[in-house]
Design an enzyme around this catalytic site. Structure first.
Site, PDB file in Angstrom:
ATOM      1  N   SER A  90      32.615   0.727  16.277  1.00  8.80           N
ATOM      2  CA  SER A  90      34.094   1.103  15.698  1.00  8.80           C
ATOM      3  C   SER A  90      34.796   1.744  17.130  1.00  8.80           C
ATOM      4  O   SER A  90      35.335   2.906  16.944  1.00  8.80           O
ATOM      5  CB  SER A  90      34.005   1.878  14.515  1.00  8.80           C
TER       6      SER A  90
ATOM      7  N   CYS B 184      40.655  -1.409  23.502  1.00 11.57           N
ATOM      8  CA  CYS B 184      42.155  -1.201  24.218  1.00 11.57           C
ATOM      9  C   CYS B 184      42.201   0.165  24.834  1.00 11.57           C
ATOM     10  O   CYS B 184      43.212   0.328  25.886  1.00 11.57           O
ATOM     11  CB  CYS B 184      43.303  -0.839  23.062  1.00 11.57           C
TER      12      CYS B 184
ATOM     13  N   ARG C 233      27.350   6.638   5.043  1.00 11.60           N
ATOM     14  CA  ARG C 233      27.958   5.644   3.661  1.00 11.60           C
ATOM     15  C   ARG C 233      27.302   4.525   3.436  1.00 11.60           C
ATOM     16  O   ARG C 233      27.868   3.483   2.600  1.00 11.60           O
ATOM     17  CB  ARG C 233      29.600   5.589   4.254  1.00 11.60           C
TER      18      ARG C 233
END
Length: 461
Positions: free
Chosen positions: A47, A51, A78
């Protein structure tokens, strides 16, 4: 239901934007007692913002970790079984399983799935150049790549950099290297930088880059990367010249990373990307989804599939896939082809079709170009801006907009992106109620000035 204790298993191949967005969204909809999620990532990170790498290299973003949206630990907290440094080497579609290799130990094992997400991303185009693997030659696709480049810049004996390619990555890296105090030469195959623009707009970028002290060499192919006595890069050669280099950055663009999908017999498009339906399911496969830089997307203006590797789409794809894989429902209708970039204080924006795109799909069009300013001409800081607009010949439907200017140019393209999505005509655009005050725009916004001129030309034709 499947064999694993009455719960389904979702396997995700690729742990960046699309893959982990999909995993996270599926987890929001289904708890671990219903859905087991296993994600494989061959790199060290999840993640992260590819850019942002040029801005980290250039120093505008201080720390590598600033580019990480969610760490592996956060994903694992999670109940996502995330396996880093683990590369999927085979997809067995018939057997509903994937084979993965642990890159540290070399051991391979199979993992079965009920649902599969392919988010393998893109790989940088590395030309078949003699010397392309010389120390000091860098691509910039992952955080590891960015760190390696920063290390080279810190060690470089001289201050000469050559960037190969003048697309988004090329111009952004040119800026980063200027900010690092390097002398920068950009060697570009195209007639102008930014081939995503028409050449007349690319010429404005060329002039501005030279104004920033960047040497632009257009219409030239690199033939070889030359090595010095120390085994490190010393120059970039073309047919006609040599450009001395202490560091070389390859910014030639990316291709979809679809070797696994191809080997598994999944459907690929003309650009080598996976083909999906509106729910991002791989065509012809009920339990396989794909998203991000490894898929082709529908261009809503041309009606054709296109390859547009951008983080915005990857995150949207992930949301859609996660909703569907988690038992909900969502679709991704397509793109209009919006992209913005900057090189130092020059802003570059485009959306919709270029002239050659319109010709390729058989659309006849009128093109207009106007000069305007970012603010009211009398307000301090007003700077020039060039807007080019394409409209369909009889109907006047907006087909595309390109903007090159200083402050305030880039985000103006969003007006055009909305107009394209809504299929407005340039006549309808002239009536848009846009925000106006002298510090923000002239009384006629530059996009509307172009729309008025285009509408007049359409009426005239």
């Amino acid at each position: 239901m499947s064999m694993h204790q009455g719960r389904e298993r979702l396997v995700v191949v690729g742990g960046d934007a699309a893959g982990m967005s999909a995993a996270s969204q599926a987890r929001r909809l289904k708890g671990p007692e219903e859905l087991e999620i296993v994600a494989f990532e061959r790199g060290h990170f999840t993640s992260f913002s590819a850019c942002g790498i040029p801005y980290w290299v250039g120093g505008a973003v201080p720390e590598r970790d600033d580019l990480i949206a969610r760490t592996p630990e956060e994903h694992r907290a999670r109940d996502i079984d995330l396996r880093l440094r683990t590369e999927v080497t085979e997809l067995d579609v018939a057997g509903q399983r994937v084979r993965a290799r642990d890159l540290e130990s070399g051991t391979e094992s199979w993992t079965s799935y009920d649902k599969l997400v392919i988010a393998t991303g893109a790989r940088p185009v590395r030309p078949e150049l003699p010397g392309a693997d010389t120390p000091g030659v860098h691509g910039v696709q992952t955080l590891d790549d960015g760190q390696a480049l920063i290390d080279t810049l810190a060690r470089a004996k001289g201050r000469r950099a050559v960037v190969v390619g003048a697309g988004y990555i090329g111009v952004e890296m040119a800026e980063a290297l200027i900010d690092r105090g390097f002398e920068v030469t950009v060697v570009n195959r195209g007639e102008q930088p930014m081939s995503t623009l028409d050449p007349d707009m690319g010429r404005l970028v060329h002039r501005a880059m030279e104004g920033l002290g960047i040497t632009m060499v257009n219409g030239t192919e690199v033939t070889e990367i030359l090595t010095g006595a120390d085994g490190r890069v010393r120059a970039v050669a073309t047919r006609h010249a040599e450009y001395p280099a202490d560091v070389v950055v390859l910014g030639i663009g990316v291709r979809p990373e679809t070797a696994l999908a191809r080997a598994a017999g999944l459907p690929l498009g003309a650009h080598g990307g996976l083909l999906t339906d509106l729910a991002m399911r791989v065509r012809g496969h009920e339990d396989i989804w794909a998203g991000g830089d490894c898929v082709e997307v529908l261009n809503l203006v041309s009606g054709q599939e296109q390859y547009v590797p951008l983080g915005t789409h990857a995150n949207k794809h992930g949301q859609v896939i996660g909703s569907n894989a988690g038992g909900g429902y969502a679709t991704f209708p397509g793109v209009v082809g919006t992209a913005v970039s900057k090189v130092c204080d020059l802003e570059i924006a485009r959306t919709g079709l270029r002239e050659k795109d319109a010709r390729r799909v058989g659309l006849e069009f009128e093109a207009v170009t106007i000069e305007s300013t970012s603010r009211a001409g009398y307000y301090p800081g007003a700077s020039p801006m060039t807007v080019k607009m394409l409209a369909e010949r009889r109907t006047g439907r907006l087909l595309g907009v390109q903007i090159v200017g200083r402050e305030g140019a880039a985000k103006r393209v969003d007006i055009a992106a909305v107009a394209l999505t809504a299929r407005l005509t340039v006549e309808q655009m002239t009536a848009l109620d846009l925000g106006y005050a002298p510090p923000f725009s002239p009384v006629w916004d530059p996009v509307l000035v172009a729309a008025r001129k285009a509408a007049g030309k359409v009426r005239g034709s």
